[in-house]
Design a protein around this motif. Structure first.
Motif: not given
Ligand code: IMP
Length: 197
Positions: A12, A96, A154
């Protein structure tokens, strides 16, 4: 503007740096005492509520430190499957971890719709002002796991605005205009760069 991104996800940070860098901002990962913050997330309330909870916690965390007064950014994102009424959304990382990408593919195996979208909510605050941006990337879930680039979903996500490859197969990186994160952050850049800010 220097923006401290409060996340533990290096993917990110890389994407945000590339996108916001184009608009003249410098993104660095926020590390407090050398570690990224670990937030309490009300996931059952959805992405927006999680992002708001994260920015409040991030501002609390830097209060009284050398970072107080700096611009801080948080982001919450997830994948939303059409077949399951927008599940798992804010719970994407848990799902996941619990069932894996193959588990997700198994859930779609009986001819269910494969439409899906990534969504992101990003918020920046310098303590005085707060700006937010959202973004969506529409696509579909592949039949098999393909590629090992990126992170999360992805290798099973084929963006509609791509060329048929999963994001996992984008060796060139996915810091492009079309991702949910790029869209949310481009909106933030518009707001941050606006003369009326
Ligand atoms: P966060 O870090 O709590 O926002 O969780 C985001 C989760 O959503 C990640 O761990 C992935 O499982 C999924 N995710 C969000 N954005 C992406 C991306 O750009 N690529 C792949 N998975 C994503």
């Amino acid at each position: 503007m220097k923006i401290l991104f409060a996340t533990s996800n290096p993917n990110k940070v890389e994407e945000a740096s590339a996108v916001l860098g184009q608009s003249g901002h410098r993104v660095e990962q926020l590390l407090v005492g050398g570690v990224p913050p670990d937030f309490e997330e009300p996931k059952e309330l959805g992405l927006e509520a999680v992002a708001v909870a994260k920015i409040e916690q991030a501002l609390g965390l830097i209060r009284g430190t050398e970072f107080e007064g700096s611009a801080v950014m948080v982001e919450d994102s997830g994948i939303f499957l059409d077949a399951f009424d927008d599940w798992p959304g804010a719970e994407s990382s848990d799902v996941e971890r619990e069932i894996g990408l193959k588990g997700v593919l198994r859930m779609l195996a009986d001819g269910r719709q494969r439409g899906a979208e990534y969504r992101a909510v990003a918020i920046v605050s310098d303590g005085a002002g707060t700006w937010d941006g959202t973004g969506v990337c529409r696509g579909r879930i592949s039949e098999t796991v393909r590629g090992n680039q990126g992170f999360g979903y992805d290798p099973i996500f084929i963006p509609d605005e791509g060329d048929g490859r999963t994001f996992g197969e984008w060796r060139e990186g996915k810091n492009s205009e079309i991702t949910h994160r790029a869209r949310a952050m481009n909106r933030l850049a518009e707001l941050l760069n606006s003369p009326s800010r």
